[in-house]
Design a protein around this motif. Structure first.
Motif, PDB file in Angstrom:
ATOM      1  N   PHE A 105       0.775  -1.471  -0.066  1.00 40.97           N
ATOM      2  CA  PHE A 105      -0.095  -0.578   0.245  1.00 40.97           C
ATOM      3  C   PHE A 105       0.808   1.162   0.135  1.00 40.97           C
ATOM      4  O   PHE A 105       0.494   1.901  -0.621  1.00 40.97           O
ATOM      5  CB  PHE A 105      -0.499  -0.307   1.317  1.00 40.97           C
ATOM      6  N   LYS A 122       2.664   0.164  -5.970  1.00 49.27           N
ATOM      7  CA  LYS A 122       1.907   0.509  -4.879  1.00 49.27           C
ATOM      8  C   LYS A 122       0.308  -0.219  -5.335  1.00 49.27           C
ATOM      9  O   LYS A 122      -0.007  -0.256  -6.509  1.00 49.27           O
ATOM     10  CB  LYS A 122       1.554   2.403  -4.728  1.00 49.27           C
ATOM     11  N   THR A 156      -3.075  -1.015  -3.665  1.00 44.61           N
ATOM     12  CA  THR A 156      -4.603  -0.890  -3.344  1.00 44.61           C
ATOM     13  C   THR A 156      -5.326  -2.216  -3.560  1.00 44.61           C
ATOM     14  O   THR A 156      -5.304  -3.277  -3.341  1.00 44.61           O
ATOM     15  CB  THR A 156      -5.381   0.429  -3.411  1.00 44.61           C
ATOM     16  N   LEU A 159      -7.187   0.662   6.609  1.00 40.77           N
ATOM     17  CA  LEU A 159      -6.927  -0.727   5.758  1.00 40.77           C
ATOM     18  C   LEU A 159      -7.454  -1.727   5.839  1.00 40.77           C
ATOM     19  O   LEU A 159      -8.299  -2.719   5.874  1.00 40.77           O
ATOM     20  CB  LEU A 159      -5.667  -0.643   5.184  1.00 40.77           C
TER      21      LEU A 159
END
Length: 439
Positions: A37, A44, A46, A88
């Motif tokens: 993340f 990156k 997510t 998260l």
């Protein structure tokens, strides 16, 4: 005759139901390393990026939490994970609203602390174990996880020089009489009993809420030292074998070799392969339905210089890890998407130097994995050798799991699979291949 036809029909229906049940019972445990993340650029990843693959998963493990000096389970990045930051953990468990059958677990451990001594100390007093258990319970209760996946940080076995069959025989004798070096943990018998207590106490604290407790056996850990299978197996929902990284360029900088073989390559340590670990756990009493086999989605890569051969057959002399990948951001590690771009293709076939093509060598035996290599140039530069997983080898491992009626597979992890579909246009090719061959 009508009754015979009816009986046969019932048997066929029953067999169909059994097969369907077996398929439905097979686990596909998907891992998301939340460190992705905060990686920069293309690295990156997510939760939204992995969401298209979650329909293939039965479980999702969000990793990885660790323990602090007080032996409490803590997030390694509170601003990323907790409610006062990017939430998260909360967003991960909320995914069940889109995937109602998905179970979401908190991953604890898995080589993030780099300090097994701290974990062993946690075992040694009931006060420390209680602090661990209470803090784990608080986290999963607060963020509505379905349980935890515990990748306990036991000490790893030492790197051993590859030996021929004669050398291996004499080494096994020395090992049996205690002459092959000091054990990695002189107090392993005490720690085995204490780990048994930890598992029992953890499961007891989870039982009222029905929380799951899985255990991940980390790479290069001698499980016979620490797992009292008859005493713990009823308190563990499944054992996940992290069946990779038996060789890595950080663990063994001087020798490039297969990182996740299904069976033993010739003249290697007989214990460093999937089949040995599965057979060993079965022999010690772990039910087939509780064994899950981990499949990596990444390559381990070494620099190679002198001594490389035109075939690239391992093991071969190496010079440490390659530079970090653009996406992986780790030395000696490439995502599957990065591997795809490095293998010989029309775009790179005429390039030289560090962008030159990497030759793929497949695995027709279905016993190991493919590997790729690029020989050094005339100045001894840009040589590379990597062991990696691809959809075919992942499918072979899933077929092995199915053939032995094991509990399923784990994909470790989704952030290194080709989640964007860059290679062939197919997103999550390793995950999908494993799931297909498991059916």
């Amino acid at each position: 005759m009508w009754w015979k036809i009816a009986v046969v029909s019932c048997l066929l229906i029953g067999a169909s139901q059994i097969t369907e049940t077996a398929e439905n019972d097979s686990k596909v445990v998907c891992y998301y390393d939340s460190r992705a993340f905060v990686r920069e650029g293309l690295g990156k990843v997510t939760l939204a990026d992995i969401e298209p693959g979650l329909g293939q998963c039965t479980h999702l493990v969000i990793g990885f939490a660790s323990i602090n000096e007080q032996k409490r389970v803590v997030s390694l990045n509170p601003l990323r994970d907790l409610d006062h930051g990017n939430r998260l953990y909360r967003e991960a468990t909320f995914l069940r609203s889109k995937f109602p059958k998905l179970k979401v677990l908190l991953g604890i451990g898995y080589d993030v602390s780099g300090d097994p001594e701290k974990w062993l100390q946690m075992l040694e007093t009931s006060t420390a174990r209680i602090a661990f258990i209470n803090s784990a319970y608080d986290l999963i209760k607060t963020y509505a996880f379905d349980g935890i996946d515990l990748a306990f940080e036991f000490p790893k076995i030492k790197v051993k020089k590859q030996r021929g069959s004669v050398g291996s025989f004499f080494y096994s004798i020395k090992k049996a009489v205690g002459a092959a070096g000091k054990p990695v943990d002189a107090k392993f018998e005490e720690h085995r009993e204490e780990f048994t207590s930890l598992i029992r106490e953890l499961k007891n604290s989870f039982r009222h809420d029905g929380y799951l407790l899985s255990f991940t056996l980390n790479p290069n850990v001698n499980s016979s030292l620490y797992l009292d299978v008859p005493q713990i197996i009823n308190n563990i929902d499944w054992v996940n074998i992290a069946a990779f990284d038996v060789q890595t360029p950080l663990r063994n900088k001087e020798e490039a070799d297969y990182a996740a073989p299904l069976y033993k390559p010739s003249e290697r340590n007989p214990e460093l392969n999937i089949d040995f670990q599965v057979t060993d756990l079965l022999a010690r009493g772990v039910p087939t339905s509780k064994i899950v086999v981990g499949i990596p989605t990444f390559a381990r890569a070494w620099k190679i210089e002198d001594g490389a051969t035109s075939t690239g057959v391992p093991p071969l002399k190496a010079d440490g890890p390659t530079d970090e990948g653009i996406e992986s951001k780790q030395e000696g590690l490439f995502s599957y998407k990065e591997v795809c771009g490095m293998l010989t293709n029309p775009q790179n076939k005429d390039l030289k130097g560090e962008r030159g093509p990497v030759r793929k060598v497949g695995d027709p035996s279905k016993r190991f994995t493919p590997y790729g290599f690029r020989l050094p140039d005339k100045d001894g530069k840009f040589g590379l050798w990597m062991a990696y997983e691809d959809p075919d080898s992942a499918g072979n491992k899933a077929a092995y799991v199915r053939g032995k009626n094991l509990g399923g597979v784990s994909i470790m992890d989704l952030t290194y699979d080709d989640f964007r579909g860059t290679c062939t246009g197919d997103k999550f090719p390793i995950l999908k291949s494993a799931k297909y061959r498991l059916m």
